[in-house]
Design a protein around this motif. Sequence first.
Motif, PDB file in Angstrom:
ATOM      1  N   THR A 192       0.829  -1.210   0.000  1.00  0.00           N
ATOM      2  CA  THR A 192       0.000   0.000   0.000  1.00  0.00           C
ATOM      3  C   THR A 192       0.856   1.249   0.000  1.00  0.00           C
ATOM      4  N   MET A 193       1.915   1.251   0.808  1.00  0.00           N
ATOM      5  CA  MET A 193       2.799   2.407   0.861  1.00  0.00           C
ATOM      6  C   MET A 193       3.461   2.641  -0.495  1.00  0.00           C
ATOM      7  N   MET A 194       3.981   1.582  -1.097  1.00  0.00           N
ATOM      8  CA  MET A 194       4.625   1.738  -2.397  1.00  0.00           C
ATOM      9  C   MET A 194       3.612   2.189  -3.452  1.00  0.00           C
ATOM     10  N   GLY A 195       2.412   1.633  -3.411  1.00  0.00           N
ATOM     11  CA  GLY A 195       1.384   2.068  -4.357  1.00  0.00           C
ATOM     12  C   GLY A 195       1.071   3.540  -4.223  1.00  0.00           C
ATOM     13  N   LEU A 196       1.008   4.032  -2.982  1.00  0.00           N
ATOM     14  CA  LEU A 196       0.766   5.459  -2.756  1.00  0.00           C
ATOM     15  C   LEU A 196       1.924   6.300  -3.278  1.00  0.00           C
ATOM     16  N   HIS A 197       3.143   5.827  -3.085  1.00  0.00           N
ATOM     17  CA  HIS A 197       4.304   6.547  -3.614  1.00  0.00           C
ATOM     18  C   HIS A 197       4.240   6.638  -5.138  1.00  0.00           C
ATOM     19  N   ILE A 198       3.936   5.515  -5.789  1.00  0.00           N
ATOM     20  CA  ILE A 198       3.852   5.502  -7.251  1.00  0.00           C
ATOM     21  C   ILE A 198       2.732   6.416  -7.728  1.00  0.00           C
ATOM     22  N   TRP A 199       1.608   6.394  -7.036  1.00  0.00           N
ATOM     23  CA  TRP A 199       0.487   7.267  -7.413  1.00  0.00           C
ATOM     24  C   TRP A 199       0.887   8.732  -7.251  1.00  0.00           C
ATOM     25  N   ALA A 200       1.535   9.056  -6.130  1.00  0.00           N
ATOM     26  CA  ALA A 200       1.928  10.438  -5.889  1.00  0.00           C
ATOM     27  C   ALA A 200       2.916  10.929  -6.955  1.00  0.00           C
ATOM     28  N   LEU A 201       3.886  10.088  -7.311  1.00  0.00           N
ATOM     29  CA  LEU A 201       4.832  10.455  -8.366  1.00  0.00           C
ATOM     30  C   LEU A 201       4.105  10.700  -9.691  1.00  0.00           C
ATOM     31  N   SER A 202       3.254   9.771 -10.050  1.00  0.00           N
ATOM     32  CA  SER A 202       2.541   9.873 -11.326  1.00  0.00           C
ATOM     33  C   SER A 202       1.638  11.096 -11.343  1.00  0.00           C
ATOM     34  N   HIS A 203       0.900  11.275 -10.264  1.00  0.00           N
ATOM     35  CA  HIS A 203      -0.068  12.374 -10.225  1.00  0.00           C
ATOM     36  C   HIS A 203       0.620  13.733 -10.178  1.00  0.00           C
ATOM     37  N   GLY A 204       1.691  13.820  -9.403  1.00  0.00           N
ATOM     38  CA  GLY A 204       2.397  15.095  -9.325  1.00  0.00           C
ATOM     39  C   GLY A 204       2.960  15.526 -10.662  1.00  0.00           C
ATOM     40  N   ILE A 205       3.593  14.606 -11.366  1.00  0.00           N
ATOM     41  CA  ILE A 205       4.168  14.952 -12.673  1.00  0.00           C
ATOM     42  C   ILE A 205       3.066  15.236 -13.684  1.00  0.00           C
ATOM     43  N   ALA A 206       2.004  14.435 -13.655  1.00  0.00           N
ATOM     44  CA  ALA A 206       0.894  14.679 -14.581  1.00  0.00           C
ATOM     45  C   ALA A 206       0.253  16.036 -14.334  1.00  0.00           C
ATOM     46  N   SER A 207       0.019  16.378 -13.068  1.00  0.00           N
ATOM     47  CA  SER A 207      -0.679  17.622 -12.741  1.00  0.00           C
ATOM     48  C   SER A 207       0.172  18.856 -13.005  1.00  0.00           C
ATOM     49  N   LEU A 208       1.463  18.729 -12.802  1.00  0.00           N
ATOM     50  CA  LEU A 208       2.343  19.880 -13.003  1.00  0.00           C
ATOM     51  C   LEU A 208       2.799  20.032 -14.452  1.00  0.00           C
ATOM     52  N   PHE A 209       3.186  18.919 -15.069  1.00  0.00           N
ATOM     53  CA  PHE A 209       3.896  19.007 -16.339  1.00  0.00           C
ATOM     54  C   PHE A 209       3.244  18.241 -17.503  1.00  0.00           C
ATOM     55  N   GLY A 210       2.236  17.429 -17.226  1.00  0.00           N
ATOM     56  CA  GLY A 210       1.688  16.601 -18.286  1.00  0.00           C
ATOM     57  C   GLY A 210       0.257  16.886 -18.657  1.00  0.00           C
ATOM     58  N   ARG A 211      -0.376  17.805 -17.982  1.00  0.00           N
ATOM     59  CA  ARG A 211      -1.797  18.046 -18.212  1.00  0.00           C
ATOM     60  C   ARG A 211      -2.036  18.725 -19.554  1.00  0.00           C
ATOM     61  N   GLY A 212      -3.285  18.664 -20.011  1.00  0.00           N
ATOM     62  CA  GLY A 212      -3.590  19.175 -21.341  1.00  0.00           C
ATOM     63  C   GLY A 212      -4.266  20.517 -21.357  1.00  0.00           C
ATOM     64  N   ASP A 213      -4.097  21.321 -20.300  1.00  0.00           N
ATOM     65  CA  ASP A 213      -4.716  22.647 -20.282  1.00  0.00           C
ATOM     66  C   ASP A 213      -3.671  23.709 -19.999  1.00  0.00           C
ATOM     67  N   ALA A 214      -4.145  24.940 -19.818  1.00  0.00           N
ATOM     68  CA  ALA A 214      -3.230  26.076 -19.671  1.00  0.00           C
ATOM     69  C   ALA A 214      -2.470  26.068 -18.356  1.00  0.00           C
ATOM     70  N   ALA A 215      -2.846  25.225 -17.413  1.00  0.00           N
ATOM     71  CA  ALA A 215      -2.152  25.166 -16.127  1.00  0.00           C
ATOM     72  C   ALA A 215      -0.859  24.353 -16.182  1.00  0.00           C
ATOM     73  N   ARG A 216      -0.589  23.737 -17.319  1.00  0.00           N
ATOM     74  CA  ARG A 216       0.641  22.941 -17.445  1.00  0.00           C
ATOM     75  C   ARG A 216       1.866  23.839 -17.347  1.00  0.00           C
ATOM     76  N   ARG A 217       2.833  23.418 -16.547  1.00  0.00           N
ATOM     77  CA  ARG A 217       4.074  24.171 -16.380  1.00  0.00           C
ATOM     78  C   ARG A 217       5.144  23.638 -17.329  1.00  0.00           C
ATOM     79  N   ALA A 218       5.993  24.548 -17.763  1.00  0.00           N
ATOM     80  CA  ALA A 218       7.051  24.167 -18.694  1.00  0.00           C
ATOM     81  C   ALA A 218       8.122  23.366 -17.962  1.00  0.00           C
ATOM     82  N   VAL A 219       8.667  22.383 -18.644  1.00  0.00           N
ATOM     83  CA  VAL A 219       9.735  21.565 -18.086  1.00  0.00           C
ATOM     84  C   VAL A 219      10.670  21.214 -19.240  1.00  0.00           C
ATOM     85  N   PRO A 220      11.994  21.195 -19.006  1.00  0.00           N
ATOM     86  CA  PRO A 220      12.943  20.992 -20.113  1.00  0.00           C
ATOM     87  C   PRO A 220      13.106  19.549 -20.548  1.00  0.00           C
ATOM     88  N   MET A 221      12.062  18.754 -20.421  1.00  0.00           N
ATOM     89  CA  MET A 221      12.089  17.372 -20.899  1.00  0.00           C
ATOM     90  C   MET A 221      10.651  16.891 -20.971  1.00  0.00           C
TER      91      MET A 221
END
Length: 214
Positions: free
Chosen positions: A162-191
């Motif tokens: 459960t702990m590892m699953g939460l870590h994987i979810w947090a990693l995935s969600h954080g990157i998706a929400s900050l840098f991978g989303r499909g709207d104007a809230a997406r932040r620029a990242v050099p990769m």
Amino acid sequence: MIWSKDDRKGGSRGYHHGNLKEALVRAALDLIAEKGPAGFTFAEAARSAGVSPAAPYRHFRDRDELMADIALRGFNLFETALVRAWNEGKPDPSNALENVGRTYLEFARSEPAYYSAMFEAAIPLDSNPELRNAGERVFAVMRVASEKLIATLPQRSRPPATMMGLHIWALSHGIASLFGRGDAARRAVPMPAGELLEAAVLIYRDGLGHLART
């Protein structure tokens, strides 16, 4: 359901007949994409669907219930996509998990309105058990993937799934929400966001491997 564009009214959607509930959902999704999940009223959703302000009450108690319906639909679509990506851990858990990560990012990019309704609409889960359960089914995919990966580690070095699953979810969600989303809230990242997520998961897994060797 029949939709039309009325050029005399600046291209607004017009609802003529058919499924009113679906018309309201589609109108709300367009408004979420345009203004965010908190950026419009129940009356605006009705107007965008081309119906009277009273019409939505035939299907939804209030705006919150409309948003909960949209979020639930989003979670169901998301679960289906993640389960397909996991593919019962084939060809192996490591590659299957990478597929899950790519699918997470792709959903955030391609379905920004659903994604916002699911995670950013502040819908109270205590009063929406069906929505809470849908979110838990999404997490279950991460947990199963974690269990399969943990099984490759020595017994004494295995973290709780459960702990590892939460870590994987947090990693995935954080990157998706900050840098991978499909709207104007997406932040620029050099990769690419996908490469960033892949690197983060590799670093995390390397840490687990280091613990296994000590």
